[in-house]
Design an enzyme around this catalytic site. Structure first.
Site, PDB file in Angstrom:
ATOM      1  N   LEU A   1      25.345  26.943  28.323  1.00 55.84           N
ATOM      2  CA  LEU A   1      25.465  25.585  27.794  1.00 55.84           C
ATOM      3  C   LEU A   1      25.677  25.650  26.284  1.00 55.84           C
ATOM      4  O   LEU A   1      25.172  24.813  25.539  1.00 55.84           O
ATOM      5  CB  LEU A   1      24.218  24.753  28.117  1.00 55.84           C
ATOM      6  CG  LEU A   1      24.110  24.226  29.548  1.00 55.84           C
ATOM      7  CD1 LEU A   1      22.842  23.393  29.706  1.00 55.84           C
ATOM      8  CD2 LEU A   1      25.325  23.384  29.944  1.00 55.84           C
TER       9      LEU A   1
ATOM     10  N   CYS B   1      39.722  36.517  33.496  1.00 57.89           N
ATOM     11  CA  CYS B   1      39.182  36.043  34.770  1.00 57.89           C
ATOM     12  C   CYS B   1      39.130  34.522  34.872  1.00 57.89           C
ATOM     13  O   CYS B   1      39.873  33.926  35.652  1.00 57.89           O
ATOM     14  CB  CYS B   1      37.788  36.627  34.999  1.00 57.89           C
ATOM     15  SG  CYS B   1      37.788  38.405  35.269  1.00 57.89           S
TER      16      CYS B   1
ATOM     17  N   ASP C   1      46.008  55.616  39.873  1.00 58.43           N
ATOM     18  CA  ASP C   1      46.761  54.545  39.224  1.00 58.43           C
ATOM     19  C   ASP C   1      48.182  55.048  38.977  1.00 58.43           C
ATOM     20  O   ASP C   1      48.407  56.253  38.815  1.00 58.43           O
ATOM     21  CB  ASP C   1      46.096  54.150  37.897  1.00 58.43           C
ATOM     22  CG  ASP C   1      46.545  52.787  37.392  1.00 58.43           C
ATOM     23  OD1 ASP C   1      45.767  51.830  37.499  1.00 58.43           O
ATOM     24  OD2 ASP C   1      47.689  52.697  36.902  1.00 58.43           O
TER      25      ASP C   1
ATOM     26  N   THR D   1      45.184  40.823  39.749  1.00 58.61           N
ATOM     27  CA  THR D   1      45.820  39.679  40.415  1.00 58.61           C
ATOM     28  C   THR D   1      46.139  38.635  39.351  1.00 58.61           C
ATOM     29  O   THR D   1      45.467  37.605  39.250  1.00 58.61           O
ATOM     30  CB  THR D   1      44.904  39.077  41.499  1.00 58.61           C
ATOM     31  OG1 THR D   1      43.622  38.775  40.931  1.00 58.61           O
ATOM     32  CG2 THR D   1      44.717  40.045  42.652  1.00 58.61           C
TER      33      THR D   1
ATOM     34  N   PHE E   1      31.432  41.274  40.343  1.00 60.25           N
ATOM     35  CA  PHE E   1      30.861  40.208  39.516  1.00 60.25           C
ATOM     36  C   PHE E   1      30.526  40.769  38.131  1.00 60.25           C
ATOM     37  O   PHE E   1      29.410  40.650  37.644  1.00 60.25           O
ATOM     38  CB  PHE E   1      29.608  39.636  40.178  1.00 60.25           C
ATOM     39  CG  PHE E   1      29.835  39.124  41.572  1.00 60.25           C
ATOM     40  CD1 PHE E   1      30.434  37.897  41.785  1.00 60.25           C
ATOM     41  CD2 PHE E   1      29.470  39.886  42.673  1.00 60.25           C
ATOM     42  CE1 PHE E   1      30.662  37.427  43.064  1.00 60.25           C
ATOM     43  CE2 PHE E   1      29.689  39.423  43.962  1.00 60.25           C
ATOM     44  CZ  PHE E   1      30.289  38.192  44.160  1.00 60.25           C
TER      45      PHE E   1
ATOM     46  N   THR F   1      39.960  40.019  42.801  1.00 59.59           N
ATOM     47  CA  THR F   1      39.757  38.584  43.018  1.00 59.59           C
ATOM     48  C   THR F   1      41.024  38.006  43.619  1.00 59.59           C
ATOM     49  O   THR F   1      42.082  38.020  42.980  1.00 59.59           O
ATOM     50  CB  THR F   1      39.433  37.883  41.693  1.00 59.59           C
ATOM     51  OG1 THR F   1      38.262  38.487  41.123  1.00 59.59           O
ATOM     52  CG2 THR F   1      39.170  36.400  41.911  1.00 59.59           C
TER      53      THR F   1
END
Length: 436
Positions: free
Chosen positions: A252, A262, A30, A85, A147, A121
């Protein structure tokens, strides 16, 4: 296997440590020197359960190290690219600056036969545009989306529910897929689905999964809006429709909506990319998903205002939560922190508490008052609002104990995570989201 991980933010740091924990030799790279120094000491630069332990173990074993020198990637069989991103400053599209910079920096250090595995992503079409630059070195580009759930990222990396590899349609693609199977051998050996597809499908798997999840959350919040004008109870509604196996009960939970680094930016970037492809109408519903999500924050504020008779000036309000979700210190696009800022803007004396996120929140919104101690926030409060469903608020805080600290007995349950009957029985005026 020897691996490199380019980008050591949330995704990259977890991936590097997790790969070392299953036996690979990993170098994390990095440009942020302070981050690399912290990681090299075994210190996670953010809160993620389980990460400090595997960081320290990896470093102690010699399998894991961190550097700012991209040349250290040379010799690795697989190079994972996990840079951010973010949303563009001038629109909804994803900013690919860091992805392009990572690829450009990596190219001089690639060798024929290497695999470059994108994990960021990205908008559909990104891998196809990057592939020629990688192929010129003799390496192969694959897209291997992540994920991860914040708070469960280590578990989701070591033991994922599926693995996806977007590869080119030639022999190099088949070989690269086999190499990724070796990388993820423990998961593949136990039967985790390993799905090999083309670039575009792999990219769409990630963004469409996020879009579906965001849609499900906003759907139940839309039902909460209807419940609020009809007297229905959205929690009972969710229980009833959740018994349908085609729908399911998970996600729900009506409340103040989703946030984080995200879902919000990914559905916006998906909409922007669809517009570029001339198919904006196909995902036009995502704009309403986004708008419903933002409306629920305003509704939570409105409930507090109504509960206090329309006057918030110099009222002390305890805001329980700052992170966008429990088990995280991430405040990016946090609904919880947004609610706190709005209440402060209306003249309230706001005190925010969170077990992990107060320092991050303080850096971004220093105008608020903070404490990590829940009971300090409750002391003398005229009203209390729960905005992040940490266990110490939803399970470990009794209405009796809260009443012994607060001045007023007004509780707004922004996550519908409390037992309304128990709080009302103790004399509290309880307000839920989409609940009578």
């Amino acid at each position: 296997m020897r691996l490199s991980v380019i980008g050591c933010g949330y995704l990259g740091a977890v991936h590097a440590a997790a790969m070392a924990s299953i036996g690979h030799e990993v170098v994390g790279i990095d440009v942020d020197e302070r981050k690399i120094e912290a990681l090299s000491r075994g210190e996670a630069p953010f809160f993620e359960p389980g990460l400090p332990e595997i960081l320290r173990d990896g470093i102690a074993s010699g399998r894991l190290r961190f550097t700012t020198d991209m040349a250290e990637a040379a010799g690795s069989a697989v190079h994972f690219v996990g840079v951010g991103t973010p949303q563009s400053k001038d629109g909804y599209a994803a900013d690919l600056t860091y992805v392009n910079a990572a690829i450009d920096g990596l190219l001089p250090h690639l060798s024929p036969g290497d695999v470059v595995a994108g994990k960021s992503t990205v908008p559909v079409g990104t891998a196809a545009s990057l592939a020629p630059r990688v192929t010129e070195t003799g390496a192969t580009l694959v897209w291997n989306p992540e994920f991860l759930r914040e708070g469960f990222a280590v578990q989701d990396t070591v033991d994922p529910d599926r693995l996806v590899a977007g590869v080119p349609s030639d022999a190099s693609g088949e070989r690269a897929a086999d190499i990724l199977r070796e990388v993820y051998h423990p998961s593949v050996a136990k039967g985790t689905p390993f799905i090999v597809t083309d670039y575009a499908t792999a990219e769409l798997v990630k963004v469409s999964a996020n879009a579906f999840l965001a849609t499900k959350i906003s759907f139940i919040n839309a039902m909460a809006e209807i419940a609020e004008v009809t007297g229905a109870d959205v929690t009972q509604l969710a229980d009833a429709i959740g018994h349908d196996v085609r729908i399911g009960r998970r996600f729900l939970g009506a409340g103040i909506g989703f946030g984080g680094g995200c879902l919000p930016k990914d559905i916006r970037a998906f909409s922007a990319r669809a517009e570029e492809l001339g198919r904006g109408e196909s995902v036009a519903f995502l704009r309403e998903v986004d708008e419903i999500n933002l409306r629920r924050r305003e509704r939570a504020v409105q409930l507090v205002v109504e509960a206090l008779g329309g006057q918030l000036f110099q009222k002390r309000i305890a805001v329980l939560g700052a992170a966008f979700k429990p088990h995280s210190d991430d405040i990016r696009d946090s609904p919880a922190l947004d609610v706190a800022v709005r209440l402060r803007g209306l003249g309230a004396d706001v005190i925010v508490t969170d077990p992990e996120a107060t320092e991050n929140a303080r850096r971004v919104h220093p105008q608020l008052d903070y404490t990590r101690v829940r009971d300090e926030a409750l002391q003398g409060a005229d009203a209390v609002i729960v905005v992040t469903e940490w266990d110490e608020y939803r399970r470990q805080l009794s209405p009796e104990h809260a009443a012994s600290l607060a001045n007023g007995r007004i509780i707004v349950d922004g996550r519908n995570c409390l037992d309304a009957a128990a709080w009302r029985a103790e004399g509290w005026t309880y307000f839920g989201m989409g609940r009578p």
